[in-house]
Design a protein around this motif. Structure first.
Motif, PDB file in Angstrom:
ATOM      1  N   PRO A  56     -22.466  -7.607 -16.113  1.00 46.26           N
ATOM      2  CA  PRO A  56     -21.537  -8.745 -16.023  1.00 46.26           C
ATOM      3  C   PRO A  56     -20.400  -8.605 -17.041  1.00 46.26           C
ATOM      4  N   GLY A  57     -19.203  -8.858 -16.590  1.00 45.52           N
ATOM      5  CA  GLY A  57     -18.047  -8.769 -17.473  1.00 45.52           C
ATOM      6  C   GLY A  57     -17.396  -7.398 -17.522  1.00 45.52           C
ATOM      7  N   ASP A  58     -17.995  -6.405 -16.871  1.00 47.67           N
ATOM      8  CA  ASP A  58     -17.410  -5.056 -16.871  1.00 47.67           C
ATOM      9  C   ASP A  58     -16.077  -5.047 -16.130  1.00 47.67           C
ATOM     10  N   ARG A  59     -15.203  -4.163 -16.598  1.00 51.92           N
ATOM     11  CA  ARG A  59     -13.936  -3.919 -15.915  1.00 51.92           C
ATOM     12  C   ARG A  59     -14.050  -2.590 -15.171  1.00 51.92           C
ATOM     13  N   ILE A  60     -13.823  -2.648 -13.883  1.00 53.82           N
ATOM     14  CA  ILE A  60     -13.971  -1.485 -13.013  1.00 53.82           C
ATOM     15  C   ILE A  60     -12.617  -1.124 -12.434  1.00 53.82           C
ATOM     16  N   VAL A  61     -12.270   0.158 -12.467  1.00 57.61           N
ATOM     17  CA  VAL A  61     -10.997   0.618 -11.912  1.00 57.61           C
ATOM     18  C   VAL A  61     -11.270   1.536 -10.729  1.00 57.61           C
ATOM     19  N   ASP A  62     -10.660   1.205  -9.594  1.00 56.54           N
ATOM     20  CA  ASP A  62     -10.721   2.041  -8.398  1.00 56.54           C
ATOM     21  C   ASP A  62      -9.436   2.859  -8.347  1.00 56.54           C
ATOM     22  N   PHE A  63      -9.520   4.111  -8.772  1.00 55.96           N
ATOM     23  CA  PHE A  63      -8.357   4.992  -8.804  1.00 55.96           C
ATOM     24  C   PHE A  63      -8.075   5.538  -7.399  1.00 55.96           C
ATOM     25  N   CYS A  64      -6.797   5.787  -7.117  1.00 52.41           N
ATOM     26  CA  CYS A  64      -6.402   6.291  -5.793  1.00 52.41           C
ATOM     27  C   CYS A  64      -7.029   5.414  -4.722  1.00 52.41           C
ATOM     28  N   SER A  65      -6.835   4.114  -4.851  1.00 52.08           N
ATOM     29  CA  SER A  65      -7.614   3.132  -4.094  1.00 52.08           C
ATOM     30  C   SER A  65      -7.238   3.030  -2.630  1.00 52.08           C
ATOM     31  N   GLY A  66      -6.058   3.525  -2.236  1.00 54.29           N
ATOM     32  CA  GLY A  66      -5.662   3.421  -0.836  1.00 54.29           C
ATOM     33  C   GLY A  66      -5.636   1.976  -0.384  1.00 54.29           C
ATOM     34  N   GLY A  67      -6.209   1.717   0.784  1.00 53.22           N
ATOM     35  CA  GLY A  67      -6.228   0.360   1.326  1.00 53.22           C
ATOM     36  C   GLY A  67      -7.330  -0.520   0.775  1.00 53.22           C
ATOM     37  N   THR A  84      -9.924  -3.530 -10.636  1.00 50.13           N
ATOM     38  CA  THR A  84      -8.501  -3.216 -10.538  1.00 50.13           C
ATOM     39  C   THR A  84      -8.308  -2.040  -9.602  1.00 50.13           C
ATOM     40  N   LEU A  85      -7.407  -2.190  -8.644  1.00 53.11           N
ATOM     41  CA  LEU A  85      -7.062  -1.117  -7.713  1.00 53.11           C
ATOM     42  C   LEU A  85      -5.752  -0.481  -8.168  1.00 53.11           C
ATOM     43  N   ILE A  86      -5.762   0.839  -8.302  1.00 52.10           N
ATOM     44  CA  ILE A  86      -4.554   1.575  -8.678  1.00 52.10           C
ATOM     45  C   ILE A  86      -4.186   2.522  -7.540  1.00 52.10           C
ATOM     46  N   GLU A  87      -2.980   2.367  -7.036  1.00 50.15           N
ATOM     47  CA  GLU A  87      -2.518   3.150  -5.894  1.00 50.15           C
ATOM     48  C   GLU A  87      -0.996   3.260  -5.980  1.00 50.15           C
ATOM     49  N   ASN A  88      -0.454   4.440  -5.669  1.00 46.12           N
ATOM     50  CA  ASN A  88       0.998   4.602  -5.757  1.00 46.12           C
ATOM     51  C   ASN A  88       1.737   4.272  -4.466  1.00 46.12           C
ATOM     52  N   LYS A  89       1.013   4.051  -3.368  1.00 46.51           N
ATOM     53  CA  LYS A  89       1.658   3.727  -2.097  1.00 46.51           C
ATOM     54  C   LYS A  89       1.689   2.214  -1.895  1.00 46.51           C
ATOM     55  N   GLU A  90       2.887   1.671  -1.777  1.00 42.58           N
ATOM     56  CA  GLU A  90       3.055   0.225  -1.674  1.00 42.58           C
ATOM     57  C   GLU A  90       2.365  -0.356  -0.446  1.00 42.58           C
ATOM     58  N   LEU A  91       2.518   0.286   0.716  1.00 37.65           N
ATOM     59  CA  LEU A  91       1.942  -0.251   1.945  1.00 37.65           C
ATOM     60  C   LEU A  91       0.416  -0.319   1.877  1.00 37.65           C
ATOM     61  N   SER A  92      -0.186   0.666   1.230  1.00 38.41           N
ATOM     62  CA  SER A  92      -1.650   0.653   1.089  1.00 38.41           C
ATOM     63  C   SER A  92      -2.094  -0.551   0.264  1.00 38.41           C
ATOM     64  N   LEU A  93      -1.384  -0.827  -0.823  1.00 38.87           N
ATOM     65  CA  LEU A  93      -1.746  -1.972  -1.655  1.00 38.87           C
ATOM     66  C   LEU A  93      -1.485  -3.298  -0.947  1.00 38.87           C
ATOM     67  N   MET A 115      -1.657   7.214 -11.427  1.00 36.89           N
ATOM     68  CA  MET A 115      -2.741   6.905 -12.362  1.00 36.89           C
ATOM     69  C   MET A 115      -2.458   7.334 -13.796  1.00 36.89           C
ATOM     70  N   GLU A 116      -1.600   8.367 -13.995  1.00 33.18           N
ATOM     71  CA  GLU A 116      -1.353   8.821 -15.364  1.00 33.18           C
ATOM     72  C   GLU A 116      -0.633   7.783 -16.204  1.00 33.18           C
ATOM     73  N   TYR A 117      -0.023   6.776 -15.544  1.00 29.30           N
ATOM     74  CA  TYR A 117       0.683   5.729 -16.279  1.00 29.30           C
ATOM     75  C   TYR A 117      -0.215   4.555 -16.638  1.00 29.30           C
ATOM     76  N   PHE A 118      -1.449   4.579 -16.142  1.00 33.29           N
ATOM     77  CA  PHE A 118      -2.367   3.489 -16.450  1.00 33.29           C
ATOM     78  C   PHE A 118      -2.995   3.706 -17.822  1.00 33.29           C
ATOM     79  N   THR A 119      -2.894   2.698 -18.686  1.00 33.60           N
ATOM     80  CA  THR A 119      -3.403   2.834 -20.060  1.00 33.60           C
ATOM     81  C   THR A 119      -4.400   1.735 -20.421  1.00 33.60           C
ATOM     82  N   GLY A 120      -4.827   0.941 -19.455  1.00 34.33           N
ATOM     83  CA  GLY A 120      -5.745  -0.158 -19.749  1.00 34.33           C
ATOM     84  C   GLY A 120      -7.144   0.322 -20.098  1.00 34.33           C
ATOM     85  N   MET A 121      -7.902  -0.561 -20.738  1.00 33.54           N
ATOM     86  CA  MET A 121      -9.292  -0.286 -21.074  1.00 33.54           C
ATOM     87  C   MET A 121     -10.190  -0.739 -19.925  1.00 33.54           C
ATOM     88  N   PHE A 122     -11.255   0.010 -19.683  1.00 39.74           N
ATOM     89  CA  PHE A 122     -12.177  -0.326 -18.609  1.00 39.74           C
ATOM     90  C   PHE A 122     -13.530   0.287 -18.900  1.00 39.74           C
TER      91      PHE A 122
END
Length: 248
Positions: A56-67, A84-93, A115-122
């Motif tokens: 509980p309380g964990d932060r989870i990042v889905d890299f290259c998350s697509g849709g 958190t979903l990280i994706e570089n394609k606008e339409l997918s997000l 993803m290389e620009y993401f600096t958050g903690m998780f």
């Protein structure tokens, strides 16, 4: 090691989607029923491993998350976690955000960026079929943050040295293989398509496991406990390896 020989019954119970998740981003869109089933099986495997690790309380990042196939299911399964979903394609997000809104999820965030620009903690990083060195980038992000990782690699033939990675990655493999020999392994690791002869697929699978074992050993050298395991059933994807790492 195939942990799903042990987890098979638990997996069937734990990962059956509830009635309030009609299609949850899998059966929507232009996807055949066979492909939708395989996607469901892939999600079952990946999400089960993540939910077995998350607190509980964990932060989870889905890299290259697509849709949002993975991240949306995780947000539903783990309402006490932030996803958190990280994706570089606008339409997918945009598609992912729409599906999330339809399900009324309030614990999910969306970031459009490489993803290389993401600096958050998780706490846990996830990637389903991140192509080539994208898998290595995800693992590197997780190691720098001391986060656990659950990755399913893809497109081994695209692996090559970059400004950030040199292959082989582990000291153990560097003692045995040259860069050129490792690249040959990577090329053969992509020879797992179901249309290929069985013997050729077997060689491809063995090469795939060696490439991922190098990745695992490299993470172990940096203070992680790592397993390379298989998604079940094997028919869910020719690229059915998962690399699961936990900081020690």
């Amino acid at each position: 090691m195939n942990i799903y020989l042990v987890w098979e019954k638990q997996l069937e119970v734990k990962m059956s989607l509830s009635p309030q998740l009609p299609g949850i981003a899998i059966v929507k869109g232009k996807m055949s029923s066979d492909r939708a089933l395989r996607k469901q099986q892939q999600l079952n495997n990946l999400v089960y491993v993540v939910t077995s690790q998350a607190k509980p309380g964990d932060r989870i990042v889905d890299f290259c998350s697509g849709g949002g196939h993975v991240g949306i299911v995780l947000a539903h399964m783990l309402p006490s976690c932030q996803v958190t979903l990280i994706e570089n394609k606008e339409l997918s997000l945009i598609r992912a955000k729409k599906r999330s809104d339809e399900l009324g999820l309030s614990n999910i965030w969306f970031i459009q960026a490489n993803m290389e620009y993401f600096t958050g903690m998780f706490n846990i990083g996830v990637a389903l079929h991140a192509c080539g060195v994208a898998t290595d980038m995800v693992i590197e992000h997780c190691i720098k943050t001391r986060a656990a990782f659950v990755t399913c690699p893809c497109c081994y033939g695209f692996i090559q040295n970059t400004s950030k990675f040199n292959f082989p990655k582990s000291e153990q493999f560097k003692k045995t293989l040259s860069y050129k020999e490792h690249m040959i392994l990577c090329r053969f690791a992509d020879q797992t398509a179901v249309q290929l002869p069985a013997q050729r697929r077997l060689i491809g699978k063995q090469c795939m496991c060696l490439v991922d074992l190098d990745r695992a050993r490299a993470a172990e050298e940096r203070g992680y406990s790592v397993q390379v395991i298989s998604m079940e059933p094997e028919s869910c994807s020719p690229k059915n390896n998962m690399i699961v790492g936990v900081p020690i």
